[in-house]
Design a protein around this motif. Structure first.
Motif, mmCIF file in Angstrom:
data_model
loop_
_atom_site.group_PDB
_atom_site.id
_atom_site.type_symbol
_atom_site.label_atom_id
_atom_site.label_comp_id
_atom_site.label_asym_id
_atom_site.label_seq_id
_atom_site.Cartn_x
_atom_site.Cartn_y
_atom_site.Cartn_z
ATOM 1 N N ASP A 8 -6.859 -4.944 -14.016
ATOM 2 C CA ASP A 8 -7.632 -3.382 -14.481
ATOM 3 C C ASP A 8 -6.917 -2.791 -13.373
ATOM 4 O O ASP A 8 -6.505 -3.776 -12.076
ATOM 5 C CB ASP A 8 -8.581 -3.312 -14.182
ATOM 6 C CG ASP A 8 -9.014 -1.943 -14.147
ATOM 7 O OD1 ASP A 8 -8.337 -1.412 -14.675
ATOM 8 O OD2 ASP A 8 -10.843 -1.917 -13.982
ATOM 9 N N ASP A 45 -8.004 0.339 -12.418
ATOM 10 C CA ASP A 45 -7.903 0.599 -10.905
ATOM 11 C C ASP A 45 -7.908 -0.744 -9.951
ATOM 12 O O ASP A 45 -8.567 0.690 -8.778
ATOM 13 C CB ASP A 45 -9.833 0.899 -11.825
ATOM 14 C CG ASP A 45 -9.150 2.780 -12.766
ATOM 15 O OD1 ASP A 45 -8.208 3.497 -12.084
ATOM 16 O OD2 ASP A 45 -10.358 2.856 -12.936
ATOM 17 N N THR A 46 -8.476 -1.741 -10.257
ATOM 18 C CA THR A 46 -9.594 -3.008 -9.420
ATOM 19 C C THR A 46 -7.510 -2.834 -8.101
ATOM 20 O O THR A 46 -8.208 -2.690 -7.511
ATOM 21 C CB THR A 46 -9.296 -3.766 -10.416
ATOM 22 O OG1 THR A 46 -10.801 -3.845 -10.774
ATOM 23 C CG2 THR A 46 -9.485 -5.079 -9.012
ATOM 24 N N PHE A 66 -7.142 -0.124 -5.873
ATOM 25 C CA PHE A 66 -8.117 -0.181 -4.909
ATOM 26 C C PHE A 66 -7.430 -1.212 -3.998
ATOM 27 O O PHE A 66 -7.142 -0.920 -2.989
ATOM 28 C CB PHE A 66 -9.361 -0.022 -5.240
ATOM 29 C CG PHE A 66 -10.085 -0.011 -4.588
ATOM 30 C CD1 PHE A 66 -11.003 0.810 -3.956
ATOM 31 C CD2 PHE A 66 -10.453 -1.526 -4.145
ATOM 32 C CE1 PHE A 66 -12.012 0.450 -2.393
ATOM 33 C CE2 PHE A 66 -11.424 -1.596 -3.271
ATOM 34 C CZ PHE A 66 -12.215 -0.892 -2.751
ATOM 35 N N THR A 67 -7.498 -2.458 -4.065
ATOM 36 C CA THR A 67 -6.738 -3.494 -3.557
ATOM 37 C C THR A 67 -5.584 -3.001 -3.084
ATOM 38 O O THR A 67 -5.695 -3.799 -2.022
ATOM 39 C CB THR A 67 -6.496 -4.171 -4.782
ATOM 40 O OG1 THR A 67 -7.853 -5.016 -5.381
ATOM 41 C CG2 THR A 67 -6.168 -5.122 -3.203
#
Length: 62
Positions: free
Chosen positions: A4, A6-7, A10-11
């Protein structure tokens, strides 16, 4: 590992924040170590200067 977007972003953002925090911490340790070295060198250099100034300040004994 999830794919994903977004993931992943963020990571990467979280990881980047941790890396920057680690670099800042290492920089602070280096700065404190440098200041302690400067203080120690200054103190060591002050001993001979104090001894010389005491020898010039004493009046000659007859």
């Amino acid at each position: 590992m999830p794919s994903d977007v977004d993931t992943l972003s963020f990571t990467l953002t979280y990881g980047g924040t941790l890396v920057v925090a680690l670099l800042m911490f290492i920089g602070q340790l280096i700065a404190v170590g440098f200041l302690l070295m400067v203080a120690g060198i200054t103190r060591l250099a002050a001993y001979p200067i104090q001894a010389i100034s005491r020898s010039f300040g004493k009046p000659d004994q007859p």
